[in-house]
Design a protein around this motif. Structure first.
Motif, short mmCIF file in Angstrom:
data_model
loop_
_atom_site.label_atom_id
_atom_site.label_comp_id
_atom_site.label_asym_id
_atom_site.label_seq_id
_atom_site.Cartn_x
_atom_site.Cartn_y
_atom_site.Cartn_z
N TYR A 98 -12.41 0.89 6.26
CA TYR A 98 -11.13 0.49 6.83
C TYR A 98 -10.67 1.57 7.79
CZ TYR A 98 -10.39 3.33 2.74
OH TYR A 98 -10.51 4.31 1.80
N LYS A 99 -9.84 1.18 8.69
CA LYS A 99 -9.27 2.14 9.63
C LYS A 99 -7.99 2.72 9.00
CE LYS A 99 -7.19 2.24 14.20
NZ LYS A 99 -7.36 3.26 14.87
N ILE A 100 -7.94 4.03 8.89
CA ILE A 100 -6.77 4.70 8.32
C ILE A 100 -5.78 4.94 9.44
CG2 ILE A 100 -5.93 6.74 7.11
CD1 ILE A 100 -8.67 6.93 5.78
N ASN A 101 -4.68 4.23 9.40
CA ASN A 101 -3.68 4.32 10.46
C ASN A 101 -2.78 5.54 10.29
OD1 ASN A 101 -4.38 1.78 11.76
ND2 ASN A 101 -3.51 0.78 9.96
N ARG A 102 -2.53 6.21 11.41
CA ARG A 102 -1.62 7.35 11.43
C ARG A 102 -0.28 6.90 12.02
NH1 ARG A 102 -4.72 12.18 11.30
NH2 ARG A 102 -3.24 13.35 12.59
N HIS A 103 0.80 7.42 11.47
CA HIS A 103 2.13 7.01 11.91
C HIS A 103 2.96 8.25 12.27
CE1 HIS A 103 1.12 3.09 10.16
NE2 HIS A 103 0.76 3.75 9.07
N ILE A 104 3.59 8.21 13.42
CA ILE A 104 4.46 9.30 13.86
C ILE A 104 5.91 8.82 13.80
CG2 ILE A 104 5.04 10.89 15.73
CD1 ILE A 104 2.26 11.37 14.61
N THR A 105 6.75 9.56 13.06
CA THR A 105 8.18 9.27 12.98
C THR A 105 8.94 10.55 13.34
OG1 THR A 105 7.76 7.70 11.18
CG2 THR A 105 10.04 8.41 11.53
N GLY A 106 9.45 10.61 14.56
CA GLY A 106 10.07 11.86 15.01
C GLY A 106 9.03 12.97 14.98
N VAL A 110 0.08 8.82 6.95
CA VAL A 110 -1.08 7.95 7.08
C VAL A 110 -1.02 6.91 5.97
CG1 VAL A 110 -2.55 9.70 8.15
CG2 VAL A 110 -2.57 9.43 5.67
N ASP A 111 -1.72 5.79 6.15
CA ASP A 111 -1.79 4.77 5.12
C ASP A 111 -2.41 5.36 3.84
OD1 ASP A 111 -0.76 2.99 6.92
OD2 ASP A 111 -2.70 2.08 7.43
N GLN A 141 -9.50 9.72 -14.79
CA GLN A 141 -9.27 8.99 -13.54
C GLN A 141 -10.07 9.62 -12.41
OE1 GLN A 141 -5.44 7.31 -12.37
NE2 GLN A 141 -4.53 8.26 -14.20
N LEU A 142 -10.41 8.78 -11.46
CA LEU A 142 -11.08 9.24 -10.24
C LEU A 142 -10.24 8.78 -9.04
CD1 LEU A 142 -14.83 9.02 -9.33
CD2 LEU A 142 -13.10 8.16 -7.75
N VAL A 143 -9.96 9.71 -8.15
CA VAL A 143 -9.22 9.39 -6.93
C VAL A 143 -10.05 9.84 -5.73
CG1 VAL A 143 -7.17 9.86 -5.53
CG2 VAL A 143 -6.94 9.53 -8.00
N ALA A 144 -10.32 8.92 -4.81
CA ALA A 144 -10.99 9.23 -3.55
C ALA A 144 -9.93 9.16 -2.46
CB ALA A 144 -12.12 8.25 -3.27
N ALA A 145 -9.69 10.26 -1.78
CA ALA A 145 -8.56 10.36 -0.84
C ALA A 145 -9.02 10.64 0.59
CB ALA A 145 -7.61 11.47 -1.30
N PRO A 146 -8.21 10.22 1.57
CA PRO A 146 -8.55 10.46 2.98
C PRO A 146 -8.03 11.80 3.50
CG PRO A 146 -6.63 9.06 2.86
CD PRO A 146 -7.02 9.33 1.44
N PHE A 147 -7.73 12.74 2.59
CA PHE A 147 -7.25 14.06 3.00
C PHE A 147 -7.69 15.10 1.97
CE2 PHE A 147 -4.08 12.45 0.10
CZ PHE A 147 -3.69 13.56 -0.64
N VAL A 148 -7.62 16.37 2.36
CA VAL A 148 -7.96 17.48 1.46
C VAL A 148 -6.68 18.29 1.23
CG1 VAL A 148 -9.38 19.52 1.09
CG2 VAL A 148 -10.31 17.56 2.33
N PRO A 149 -6.22 18.43 -0.04
CA PRO A 149 -4.99 19.18 -0.31
C PRO A 149 -5.10 20.65 0.08
CG PRO A 149 -5.68 17.90 -2.22
CD PRO A 149 -6.81 17.85 -1.25
N GLY A 150 -3.96 21.26 0.32
CA GLY A 150 -3.93 22.65 0.77
C GLY A 150 -4.59 23.62 -0.18
N MET A 175 0.84 -1.19 0.00
CA MET A 175 0.00 0.00 0.00
C MET A 175 0.88 1.25 0.00
SD MET A 175 -3.05 1.15 2.66
CE MET A 175 -4.24 -0.02 2.02
N SER A 176 0.41 2.31 -0.67
CA SER A 176 1.16 3.56 -0.70
C SER A 176 1.07 4.25 0.67
CB SER A 176 0.59 4.48 -1.79
OG SER A 176 -0.79 4.70 -1.59
N ILE A 177 1.85 5.30 0.83
CA ILE A 177 1.86 6.06 2.08
C ILE A 177 1.66 7.53 1.76
CG2 ILE A 177 4.36 6.48 2.12
CD1 ILE A 177 2.35 5.42 5.20
N ILE A 178 0.97 8.25 2.64
CA ILE A 178 0.71 9.68 2.45
C ILE A 178 1.45 10.43 3.55
CG2 ILE A 178 -1.05 11.46 2.21
CD1 ILE A 178 -3.07 9.15 1.70
#
Length: 257
Positions: free
Chosen positions: A86-94, A99-100, A169-178, A1-4
């Motif tokens: 699905y549960k969208i997992n958040r990841h903290i690195t430093g 997110v997934d 193409q159609l993309v459904a995303a779990p975020f809204v771009p700036g 899976m890709s990462i955001i």
């Protein structure tokens, strides 16, 4: 899976999708000015080559012949992994947040013919494409995990198209771009200041001024924005105040087409 991943300095998001690098590319092996045929045996989007794509999500037919097909992107930017929710997992690195890359990425094949494009299709064909846009948009909007649904279309090698067969193409995303958030914030601020919709105000002025209007009918207007950001920039707006593409009625899609 890709990462955001989120840019810590701007709070904007970038999709990192390794599968995208494996996409086929028609333009690596063809000359820019060659004659395009109606059928290409190696094109997965041509009529007769349906076995070369993933299982279709939606098909619009005219008798035995299909007009429009929707299939999952074989090289997706975002993917569902077979789960509707699905549960969208958040990841903290430093100090960083990611997110997934969970979402949806679909290809809308606009014609079974390789050499056909929106600009030379008959009106009923363009309407079929727009009806599919609307249907997929509404269906995916029901999934509350998706914060934004974008339908986009690249045309030509320099625009980033990998396959020349006409498709969107159609993309459904779990975020809204700036840049989308910015438009929303400024629209809200304009309404707070003046009690009016900024897009309705722009449209009303352009209809009166008649300087930048390209085309209009009873339900829609197309005009060049006063502060265009690129050459040939065109804004298409419904004349009735609507906040979302899903609010376009099924009967009015032909006027959008």
């Amino acid at each position: 899976m890709s990462i955001i991943r989120q840019d810590l300095s701007t709070k904007d998001w970038t999709i990192f999708a390794l599968k995208r690098s494996k996409r086929p590319n028609d333009f690596k092996k063809v000359k820019e000015n060659r004659t395009v045929k109606e059928y290409e045996k190696n094109c997965p989007f041509c009529g007769g080559n349906e076995h070369m794509t993933p299982k279709e999500i939606l098909t619009v037919k005219d008798g035995k012949q299909w007009l429009v097909r929707v299939v999952p992107n074989k090289f997706p930017a975002l993917e569902t992994k077979g789960a509707r929710r699905y549960k969208i997992n958040r990841h903290i690195t430093g100090p960083y947040l990611s997110v997934d890359g969970a979402g949806s990425n679909e290809v809308i094949i606009e014609s079974p013919r390789h050499n056909e494009d929106l600009c030379n299709m008959k009106l009923y064909q363009v309407e079929s494409v727009m009806q599919v846009y609307r249907k997929r948009f509404i269906e995916l909007s029901a999934n509350k995990d998706y914060q934004l649904i974008v339908i986009f279309r690249n045309h030509g090698r320099r625009a980033g198209t990998s396959l020349e067969h006409p498709h969107s193409q159609l993309v459904a995303a779990p975020f809204v771009p700036g840049f989308i958030r910015g438009k929303i914030y400024e629209s809200e601020r304009y309404f707070d200041n003046f009690g009016k919709c900024v897009y309705c105000e722009m449209m009303a002025y352009e209809i009166r001024a008649k300087k930048r209007v390209i085309f209009e009918n009873k339900d829609f207007i197309a005009f060049a924005p006063y502060a265009s950001t690129v050459p040939y920039n065109i804004l298409i707006l419904p004349k009735e105040h609507q906040a979302c593409f899903a609010q376009v009625s099924e009967s009015n899609v032909k006027y959008l087409a």
